[in-house]
Structure formats: C-alpha cells, structure tokens
Design a protein around this motif. Structure first.
Motif, PDB file in Angstrom:
ATOM      1  N   ARG A 136      76.605  23.373  56.745  1.00  0.00           N
ATOM      2  CA  ARG A 136      75.770  22.649  55.604  1.00  0.00           C
ATOM      3  C   ARG A 136      74.437  22.523  55.887  1.00  0.00           C
ATOM      4  O   ARG A 136      74.102  22.084  56.961  1.00  0.00           O
ATOM      5  CB  ARG A 136      76.429  22.044  54.989  1.00  0.00           C
ATOM      6  CG  ARG A 136      77.837  22.227  54.001  1.00  0.00           C
ATOM      7  CD  ARG A 136      78.394  21.126  53.492  1.00  0.00           C
ATOM      8  NE  ARG A 136      79.407  21.387  52.750  1.00  0.00           N
ATOM      9  CZ  ARG A 136      80.743  21.635  53.091  1.00  0.00           C
ATOM     10  NH1 ARG A 136      81.087  21.575  54.471  1.00  0.00           N
ATOM     11  NH2 ARG A 136      81.928  21.912  52.396  1.00  0.00           N
ATOM     12  N   SER A 137      73.766  22.462  55.198  1.00  0.00           N
ATOM     13  CA  SER A 137      71.959  22.416  55.311  1.00  0.00           C
ATOM     14  C   SER A 137      72.164  21.029  55.396  1.00  0.00           C
ATOM     15  O   SER A 137      72.840  20.041  55.001  1.00  0.00           O
ATOM     16  CB  SER A 137      71.270  22.796  54.182  1.00  0.00           C
ATOM     17  OG  SER A 137      69.967  22.122  54.272  1.00  0.00           O
TER      18      SER A 137
ATOM     19  N   GLU B  79      66.389  23.035  45.995  1.00  0.00           N
ATOM     20  CA  GLU B  79      65.798  24.359  47.075  1.00  0.00           C
ATOM     21  C   GLU B  79      67.038  24.881  47.633  1.00  0.00           C
ATOM     22  O   GLU B  79      66.758  25.945  48.214  1.00  0.00           O
ATOM     23  CB  GLU B  79      64.594  23.739  47.821  1.00  0.00           C
ATOM     24  CG  GLU B  79      65.219  22.631  48.811  1.00  0.00           C
ATOM     25  CD  GLU B  79      65.089  21.341  48.393  1.00  0.00           C
ATOM     26  OE1 GLU B  79      65.172  20.417  49.312  1.00  0.00           O
ATOM     27  OE2 GLU B  79      64.764  21.073  47.109  1.00  0.00           O
ATOM     28  N   ASN B  80      68.062  24.153  47.709  1.00  0.00           N
ATOM     29  CA  ASN B  80      69.303  24.476  48.479  1.00  0.00           C
ATOM     30  C   ASN B  80      70.134  24.961  47.746  1.00  0.00           C
ATOM     31  O   ASN B  80      71.185  25.522  48.348  1.00  0.00           O
ATOM     32  CB  ASN B  80      69.695  23.426  49.558  1.00  0.00           C
ATOM     33  CG  ASN B  80      68.868  22.572  50.438  1.00  0.00           C
ATOM     34  OD1 ASN B  80      68.608  21.533  50.100  1.00  0.00           O
ATOM     35  ND2 ASN B  80      68.316  23.250  51.269  1.00  0.00           N
ATOM     36  N   THR B  81      69.928  25.289  46.571  1.00  0.00           N
ATOM     37  CA  THR B  81      70.816  26.094  45.684  1.00  0.00           C
ATOM     38  C   THR B  81      70.895  27.501  46.090  1.00  0.00           C
ATOM     39  O   THR B  81      69.762  28.227  46.060  1.00  0.00           O
ATOM     40  CB  THR B  81      70.575  25.888  44.259  1.00  0.00           C
ATOM     41  OG1 THR B  81      70.651  24.503  44.069  1.00  0.00           O
ATOM     42  CG2 THR B  81      71.618  26.400  43.286  1.00  0.00           C
ATOM     43  N   TYR B  82      71.989  28.017  46.178  1.00  0.00           N
ATOM     44  CA  TYR B  82      72.376  29.507  46.681  1.00  0.00           C
ATOM     45  C   TYR B  82      72.565  30.254  45.336  1.00  0.00           C
ATOM     46  O   TYR B  82      73.731  30.015  44.526  1.00  0.00           O
ATOM     47  CB  TYR B  82      73.396  29.783  47.533  1.00  0.00           C
ATOM     48  CG  TYR B  82      73.385  31.214  47.978  1.00  0.00           C
ATOM     49  CD1 TYR B  82      72.623  31.589  48.998  1.00  0.00           C
ATOM     50  CD2 TYR B  82      74.404  31.973  47.290  1.00  0.00           C
ATOM     51  CE1 TYR B  82      72.827  32.917  49.241  1.00  0.00           C
ATOM     52  CE2 TYR B  82      74.510  33.345  47.803  1.00  0.00           C
ATOM     53  CZ  TYR B  82      73.714  33.951  48.697  1.00  0.00           C
ATOM     54  OH  TYR B  82      73.837  35.121  49.118  1.00  0.00           O
ATOM     55  N   ARG B  83      71.556  31.293  44.773  1.00  0.00           N
ATOM     56  CA  ARG B  83      71.871  31.996  43.306  1.00  0.00           C
ATOM     57  C   ARG B  83      72.508  33.305  43.919  1.00  0.00           C
ATOM     58  O   ARG B  83      71.931  34.001  44.539  1.00  0.00           O
ATOM     59  CB  ARG B  83      70.618  31.956  42.657  1.00  0.00           C
ATOM     60  CG  ARG B  83      69.865  30.437  42.560  1.00  0.00           C
ATOM     61  CD  ARG B  83      68.657  30.570  41.377  1.00  0.00           C
ATOM     62  NE  ARG B  83      68.114  29.272  41.410  1.00  0.00           N
ATOM     63  CZ  ARG B  83      68.719  28.233  40.765  1.00  0.00           C
ATOM     64  NH1 ARG B  83      69.817  28.261  39.937  1.00  0.00           N
ATOM     65  NH2 ARG B  83      67.893  27.070  40.912  1.00  0.00           N
ATOM     66  N   PHE B  84      73.500  33.700  42.882  1.00  0.00           N
ATOM     67  CA  PHE B  84      74.004  34.978  43.032  1.00  0.00           C
ATOM     68  C   PHE B  84      74.264  35.474  41.782  1.00  0.00           C
ATOM     69  O   PHE B  84      74.486  34.550  40.814  1.00  0.00           O
ATOM     70  CB  PHE B  84      75.202  34.865  44.049  1.00  0.00           C
ATOM     71  CG  PHE B  84      76.454  34.325  43.305  1.00  0.00           C
ATOM     72  CD1 PHE B  84      77.520  35.106  42.904  1.00  0.00           C
ATOM     73  CD2 PHE B  84      76.575  32.998  43.427  1.00  0.00           C
ATOM     74  CE1 PHE B  84      78.433  34.528  42.349  1.00  0.00           C
ATOM     75  CE2 PHE B  84      77.580  32.435  42.970  1.00  0.00           C
ATOM     76  CZ  PHE B  84      78.596  33.228  42.272  1.00  0.00           C
ATOM     77  N   ASP B  85      74.670  36.633  41.713  1.00  0.00           N
ATOM     78  CA  ASP B  85      74.931  37.329  40.135  1.00  0.00           C
ATOM     79  C   ASP B  85      76.336  37.706  40.275  1.00  0.00           C
ATOM     80  O   ASP B  85      77.164  38.221  41.232  1.00  0.00           O
ATOM     81  CB  ASP B  85      74.392  38.825  40.329  1.00  0.00           C
ATOM     82  CG  ASP B  85      74.400  39.412  38.955  1.00  0.00           C
ATOM     83  OD1 ASP B  85      75.261  39.347  38.124  1.00  0.00           O
ATOM     84  OD2 ASP B  85      73.112  39.868  38.429  1.00  0.00           O
ATOM     85  N   HIS B  86      77.202  37.308  39.089  1.00  0.00           N
ATOM     86  CA  HIS B  86      78.465  37.450  38.844  1.00  0.00           C
ATOM     87  C   HIS B  86      78.833  38.982  38.777  1.00  0.00           C
ATOM     88  O   HIS B  86      80.123  39.266  38.522  1.00  0.00           O
ATOM     89  CB  HIS B  86      78.914  36.697  37.657  1.00  0.00           C
ATOM     90  CG  HIS B  86      79.108  35.196  38.032  1.00  0.00           C
ATOM     91  ND1 HIS B  86      80.233  34.639  38.786  1.00  0.00           N
ATOM     92  CD2 HIS B  86      78.361  34.129  37.901  1.00  0.00           C
ATOM     93  CE1 HIS B  86      80.025  33.415  38.845  1.00  0.00           C
ATOM     94  NE2 HIS B  86      78.717  32.869  38.235  1.00  0.00           N
TER      95      HIS B  86
END
Length: 596
Positions: free
Chosen positions: A138-139, A145-152
């Motif tokens: 983990r960071s 700013e540490n949120t990892y965004r992805f597409d479902h």
C-alpha cells in the motif's frame, strides 16, 4: 488470540471445556488465529471430541465421489493426531461440550451432517494451510490522490487470453430481447462492433460457427457485499495498491507463468480477476477460512471439511448443481476474517465464457443506399454506419433460486448477468463496451468444407444461434437450395422461439420448430426419430453432415440416443453397430457436435 498447543503442551479436558465455553461467550475478536499448523489444530480438536470405543475413526465419512475433484496426496496431509494419554480411562465428556454451532441461515443451507462431526474421535489428513502467493503493498500516504479509478465495463490491460490474442473492449451497437415476457429463460441478441478489431494472426478471422470469448467482471453489488463481510471499507478498497505475485499466471487468464508487479486496487482485483461464484468451493479456501476463524466451533467444522472424515460431505457440496459461493461461506462462518491477499490467492481465476456467432461475419451490416442523403451530415453518418463490421451473438441468462439470505433470490451466472446489464444499458441509449477476444475460430462448428453437400442442423434453446449464420450463407448459394434443414427445439414458440422470421428466404421450407410445452408437445430428439428418413438421407450422402448444438444435458444426450435409433431403424443395425456408425461419422467430420 486463541492458544496454540504443541506436542509438549496438551491441555486436560477440564481446561479445554472451560476454554471453549469462555471463547464461545466472549465478544468477537478482530482477527484471531486459532492455530498456525494443521497439526496443532488437530490436537485441540482431539482433546475435545473423545473417542467412541465402538467407532472406527479411519472409516468415518471418508468416502469419495470418485471424480478426483478432491484427491489429497500424502504431502498435503497433517500427521494423524493420537489420543492424549492423560485422558485414557477417564469417562468421555459429551461430544463438542460447550461448543455452539453457527445458527445463520447460510450455515443451515449447507446441510452439513453435524451428527457425524460430533462423533469424530480425531481428525485425519487435514489439508495443510496453502501459502499465499500474493503480497499487497500500500501507498505510504492516504488521500484522494491515491484513489485508483477503473471502469466496470472495460477490462484491465493485464488480462491476457491465449496467445496471440488480447482482450479488446468492443463497442455494443445494439441489443434486444429475443424471448417474450413469459419465457422461462431470457435470451438477448447483441450486435458487436469489430470494425477496429486488430488482425492479431494472419489468416485468422471471425467466421460462421466460430466463438468469441467474453471476459465478464463480477457483479459490483456482490463485490461490495464481500468487502463488507471482510470488514474492508469502501475507501480502502478503492486505494491504489501494488500487487506483487511470486509466480504463476494469475491475475492474467492464460498469460505467461512469471512473477508480476501491477498497479491496481483491491476492488479491481475482486472485480476482474477472481471468480466469486463458480468453482470457489475448494479445500484450500476452507483451510484458509479455518485458519483465520476466531470461533472454535466454526474452525472445527471448516477443518473437518478439509479432513479425510469430511471427504464425502466435501465431494457432495462441491459436485452439487450450485456449490456454495464465497459470500455464502463467509456468511455461514462469520467469525472467519482472512487477509485479502491470502483469500484471493486461493480463489479460482475468473475465466472467459465463449459464445458462438449467430451471423455470417462477412455479410454487410446495412443495405446499400437506396436514395440520396439530403444533407452532408446524413451522408457522413450513412458512410460511417455502412462501413461498420459487426458480429452477432445470442446469450441466455442462467439463474438459480437460493434462499440462504432469508428470502428467495436469484443467483445468476457471472457472464450472463453482466451481459444482461450491458443489454439494459444499451437499450436505454448508453454507450457500452464488452471485453472480448477473438476466441475459438477453429472449433468444430467453424470448420469449412469445400463441397456443398446436404446439411441437417439440430439445436434447442440458444444452441440454435450459430445455425442462423449457416443458413443465411447457404441460402445465398443457388447450389444449396433444398440442401439445408433445421430442427429447432423450444418450449413455446410464442415466447421463446429464437430468430423467428430471420433465417432468410424459404424459412418455412428449411426449418421445423418443435415445442415441448405446447403445440406439438415433444422434444427435438423426438422429431429426429420422426424425421428418420431425412436424417438417414443426409448422413449417408458422401458430403452430407449433421450438426448438433445445445446443452449436453437433456437435449444433447437425447439427440445422440435418437440418432442411434435412426441408424438402427433405417440402416438395420444393432445397437453396437449404430454406436460405431456415428463414431465413424464423427471421425469423418460428418457428425459434428458442440454441446456444453
């Protein structure tokens, strides 16, 4: 933390009983490890469940289903636990004294033979704790700013199918429901845009009868439920992490076997890489759940399922029509709280599902322009649409009823549930993509033949979909007129006859619909026998071929038996000769089946 006993520190029965009573009435602890090694746990269990002199421990519930699904080698067993000498001659206490079994509906739904567990004098061959192959880094700082965004809907780039293909997010042009509102199962049709799909291998392209691989994500609601069971906050599940593996293919599908270091999040891992429904039930998973259970009775039951005595029950649960899911197990044993990395290391990889093309991929997507476009924008739109290359697939939604949550609920299949969500969004005007790869274009139904001999296509349900492309292509060829016949099975043609009116010219001349719930009230295999003369004329032609597609249970087995009856009836064969006749036609590519 619960005590861990060694060979030199065996407690007496009174200490065990008091310890159990205290642990069962004490508040839930955050993450207590009952034991470090399977041997330690077995000794604790042995001290509790005293032997019945009339009971042979080695034979208690040790039967196996014979399928080899849970064979344990000696290298994965803990040593057998001997009875403590301090208890010899002492009157046996009641089995499982002071231990409470879980009272959740999820636990009750497993239907475990608890009377067998209470009579076990000792545990034999408990599977050893599998080592975790995964580390999560983990960071050092936590913030937005540490949120990892992805597409479902768009698969991560590290998913790799078989070489040389990659997963591509293909736009969905259109979706529609093929079945009526009263149909027993819902079937959807999808138009997928493969205009920009790259040429990954020379000479390999989409073809009639081929199949594409769809890579589905897990249901986001199910993912949320599992995070809640694990006590992982939504914020933490979305934080960027570094996933480190020590080897293997995971989290790819069939990628190279090597260590990996990937930037991702726990939510993306749980969404795209591990199967949460199918094939989850394994001894590795049960052993991990037992290791991190802070309730002794729950840990005992989980370890019993990993032992030789629990083999029969384990086989029955694993071979059930719908084995327990991860959420069901976590709900049945709520005290188990395994670390995320260790948990995902024992879950199966989320595999793609394959669907046959229901159209001829080389046909034009739209007809030629019949009248001039009134504006430049209209002309540009027509050129864009007319240049689109699409493939078509049909998907039937598979569901099962389950009531372990306290009320009846539907348990859908991973991929079909995902594609149904895609269909709903597409039909409401949303732009959605489907993670897909070219898949199997060399499966039996995609084989091309040089001669245009007679063809009989037999299918039921969604198994009829790939035949639509065959018929559309063959009917364009004048040499194939009166050489193509379709026997289509369905429940009720008014609500679940797929692709009615979409087979091309002479639809009624080439296709016979058989209804099992109304109308003719017979199955497609019955029609095969009634059409024995046609079947025999096709299969005995030098270039004739019989194709069968659909579910192997019921339809597939029934059609196979019907074809043997045809050979016995029309060819005057014995049962053994008929069986060998169709095997020979199979070897000669005249009898081609695609069942699941």
């Amino acid at each position: 933390m619960a005590p861990s006993f060694t060979a030199l520190d065996l407690p007496d029965s009174s200490r065990i009983a008091s310890d159990i009573i205290e642990s069962s009435s004490s508040p839930r602890r955050s993450r207590a490890r009952l034991t470090t090694l399977g041997t330690d746990f077995t000794r604790v269990f042995t001290s509790l469940a005293v032997a019945d002199p009339q009971l042979d421990a080695d034979k208690v519930d040790s039967e196996c289903c014979g399928g080899g699904c849970c064979f344990i080698s000696t290298s994965t067993m803990t040593p057998d636990a001997a009875m403590p000498s301090s208890l010899s001659g002492a009157p046996p206490p009641p089995p499982f004294a002071g231990v409470d079994f879980p009272t959740t509906r999820a636990f009750d739904s497993l239907r475990l033979p608890l009377f067998k567990i209470t009579r076990i004098p000792r545990l034999l061959g408990v599977a050893t704790l599998p080592l975790s192959n995964v580390d999560i880094v983990r960071s050092a700082t936590v913030g937005d700013e540490n949120t990892y965004r992805f597409d479902h809907f768009q698969a991560p780039g590290y998913l790799k199918p078989h070489f040389p293909y990659n997963v591509h997010n293909v736009p969905v042009l259109a979706a529609r429901l093929l079945t009526g509102p009263e149909a027993a199962k819902r079937t959807y049709h999808f138009d997928l845009d493969v205009t920009k799909y790259p040429d990954e291998m020379e000479g390999v392209d989409f073809r009639v009868g081929g199949a594409v691989g769809i890579c589905p994500p897990n249901d986001p609601i199910l993912v949320d439920d599992i995070f809640r069971r694990l006590g992982i906050l939504e914020r933490d599940s979305n934080l960027e992490i570094t996933l480190v593996t020590k080897g293997g293919r995971w989290p790819t599908i069939w990628g190279e076997d090597k260590p990996r270091r990937l930037r991702t999040s726990m939510r993306e891992i749980l969404t795209w890489t591990v199967d949460l429904n199918n094939g989850v039930f394994s001894k590795n998973l049960l052993r991990v759940l037992a290791e991190y259970s802070c309730n002794r009775s729950e840990a005992m039951i989980l370890s019993w399922l990993c032992s030789q005595q629990g083999q029969n029950t384990f086989c029955n649960l694993r071979s059930a029509l719908y084995p327990p899911t991860l959420l069901q197990l976590l709900s049945a044993f709520p005290s188990s709280n395994p670390p995320f990395a260790h948990l995902v290391s024992v879950l199966p990889t989320l595999m793609p599902r394959f669907y046959s093309l229901s159209s001829d991929p080389i046909r034009e997507a739209v007809p030629a322009k019949s009248e001039p476009c009134q504006t430049k924008a209209m002309h540009e739109e027509w050129e864009r649409v007319s240049s689109v290359r699409k493939i078509e697939v049909a998907v039937t939604v598979h569901e099962a009823l389950e009531n372990w949550r306290g009320e009846l609920a539907m348990r859908p299949g991973n991929c079909t549930a995902f594609l149904e969500r895609v269909a709903h969004l597409t039909m409401t005007g949303e732009n959605v993509t489907v993670p897909m790869f070219r898949g199997l274009q060399a499966n039996p139904l995609a084989k091309e033949f040089k001669h245009d001999g007679p063809m009989l296509l037999i299918g039921a349900g969604v198994g009829i979909a790939p035949f639509r492309g065959f018929v559309q292509r063959r009917l364009k060829n004048a040499n194939c007129k009166n050489k193509v016949w379709v026997l289509q099975g369905c429940r009720d043609s008014l609500v679940d006859e797929l692709y009615a009116g979409e087979w091309g010219v002479d639809d009624s001349d080439v296709r016979k619909v058989v209804e099992s719930r109304c109308g003719t009230k017979k199955y497609v295999q019955d029609e095969v026998i009634d059409q024995s003369v046609l079947v025999w004329s096709v299969i005995t032609h030098p270039e004739g071929r019989v194709f069968v597609c659909g579910s192997s249970k019921g339809m597939g087995q029934g059609v196979e038996a019907a074809l043997k009856i045809v050979a016995m009836k029309e060819g005057n064969m014995t049962a053994e000769e008929a069986d060998e006749f169709w095997k020979e036609k199979d070897r000669a590519w005249q009898y081609i089946t695609e069942t699941w």
